[in-house]
Design a protein around this motif. Structure first.
Motif, PDB file in Angstrom:
ATOM      1  N   GLN A 130      61.693  74.852  23.515  1.00  0.00           N
ATOM      2  CA  GLN A 130      61.730  73.984  22.550  1.00  0.00           C
ATOM      3  C   GLN A 130      62.939  74.193  21.439  1.00  0.00           C
ATOM      4  O   GLN A 130      63.628  73.292  21.235  1.00  0.00           O
ATOM      5  N   ASP A 143      59.799  74.789  14.928  1.00  0.00           N
ATOM      6  CA  ASP A 143      58.670  75.067  15.645  1.00  0.00           C
ATOM      7  C   ASP A 143      58.605  75.675  16.732  1.00  0.00           C
ATOM      8  O   ASP A 143      57.717  76.468  17.060  1.00  0.00           O
ATOM      9  N   ARG A 151      63.195  70.326  13.661  1.00  0.00           N
ATOM     10  CA  ARG A 151      61.771  70.421  14.067  1.00  0.00           C
ATOM     11  C   ARG A 151      61.868  71.183  15.347  1.00  0.00           C
ATOM     12  O   ARG A 151      60.836  72.246  15.497  1.00  0.00           O
ATOM     13  N   TYR A 152      62.456  70.956  16.147  1.00  0.00           N
ATOM     14  CA  TYR A 152      62.299  71.523  17.479  1.00  0.00           C
ATOM     15  C   TYR A 152      62.728  73.039  17.291  1.00  0.00           C
ATOM     16  O   TYR A 152      62.194  73.975  17.995  1.00  0.00           O
ATOM     17  N   ALA A 161      58.383  79.315  15.386  1.00  0.00           N
ATOM     18  CA  ALA A 161      57.249  79.795  15.005  1.00  0.00           C
ATOM     19  C   ALA A 161      56.460  80.284  16.233  1.00  0.00           C
ATOM     20  O   ALA A 161      55.542  81.102  16.156  1.00  0.00           O
ATOM     21  N   LEU A 162      56.504  79.195  17.311  1.00  0.00           N
ATOM     22  CA  LEU A 162      55.681  79.614  18.551  1.00  0.00           C
ATOM     23  C   LEU A 162      56.476  80.449  19.719  1.00  0.00           C
ATOM     24  O   LEU A 162      55.761  80.833  20.664  1.00  0.00           O
TER      25      LEU A 162
END
Length: 244
Positions: A211, A202, A198-199, A205-206
């Motif tokens: 992260q 996500d 997830r890190y 994506a950002l």
């Protein structure tokens, strides 16, 4: 779970190097902050999810590959063909297979753990199977023949003679299996599951590189800890008197 949103100017090599150091320091600081561990979406939860996906796949791989490898190694029948066939499956792109299974299995979207486990299982079986067969093959045939001459049946020969001698090699295969699964389990996040992936997903994506580094560092540390533990176990399982 806030991450730094600052973006350094990377127009020159010096600034790119400074940005990399800043991102790394920010990721380490995030991991070291106890406030980021508990709660929903915290590091502890992500680690637990990642370990669950990995342990499930490794456990199923041992259930399948270990008995099969013991049989093939003991009898020598079809070992090369089975190892080659299972090894060839590892060439299939994991992310593509995961996407295809999620869409093709009727309950794949409702239960994404199923396609995720299948993909990880395909990676986990070959090293355990190959190591088990290889370990059994290294057992001296005169030792096996002597045990058979003393009245041991085939099951006793496997469990009392061949398996103890092959155990260090088998654990070596499990080490390889665990490392591959821990690293690849990050793709589970691609189909909506949790875990350390997830890190990475996500953050990508950002465009939040701190992260992404958090995920990469945690996966690396987890894999290193697992490898050191299994290396110690591999050493401890070496039978007394066996030097190589």
């Amino acid at each position: 779970m806030p991450f730094s949103s600052s973006r350094a100017d990377c127009s020159c090599p010096g600034r790119r190097g400074d940005a990399t150091v800043n991102h790394f320091n920010g990721a380490v600081s995030f991991i070291a902050d106890p406030a980021n561990w508990p709660g929903a979406g915290g590091i502890a939860e992500r680690l637990g999810e990642h370990l669950w996906y990995s342990v499930l796949a490794v456990a199923l791989a041992l259930i399948i590959a270990l008995p099969l490898g013991l049989y093939l190694g003991h009898t020598g029948k079809g070992a090369s063909g089975v190892i080659a066939a299972t090894g060839a499956l590892r060439a299939i792109p994991s992310l593509g297979l995961l996407t295809w299974l999620t869409l093709e299995i009727s309950f794949g979207i409702q239960l994404p753990i199923v396609p995720s486990t299948i993909v990880l299982l395909i990676l986990a079986i070959p090293p355990v199977l190959a190591a088990t067969v290889s370990g059994m093959a290294t057992v001296s045939r005169p030792v096996v023949d002597a045990a058979r001459a003393m009245g041991h049946n085939e099951g006793q020969i496997i469990t009392r003679i061949e398996l103890p001698l092959a155990a260090p090699t088998i654990v070596g295969g499990v080490r390889s299996c665990v490392l591959q699964v821990l690293a690849t389990a990050t793709i589970s996040a691609y189909i909506g599951l949790g875990g350390l992936g997830r890190y990475l997903l996500d953050g990508l994506a950002l465009r939040d590189y701190e992260q992404m580094l958090v995920g990469a560092i945690l996966v690396s540390v987890l894999a290193l800890a697992a490898d050191v533990t299994l290396a110690f176990l591999q050493h401890r399982l070496r039978p007394k008197g066996v030097t190589s």
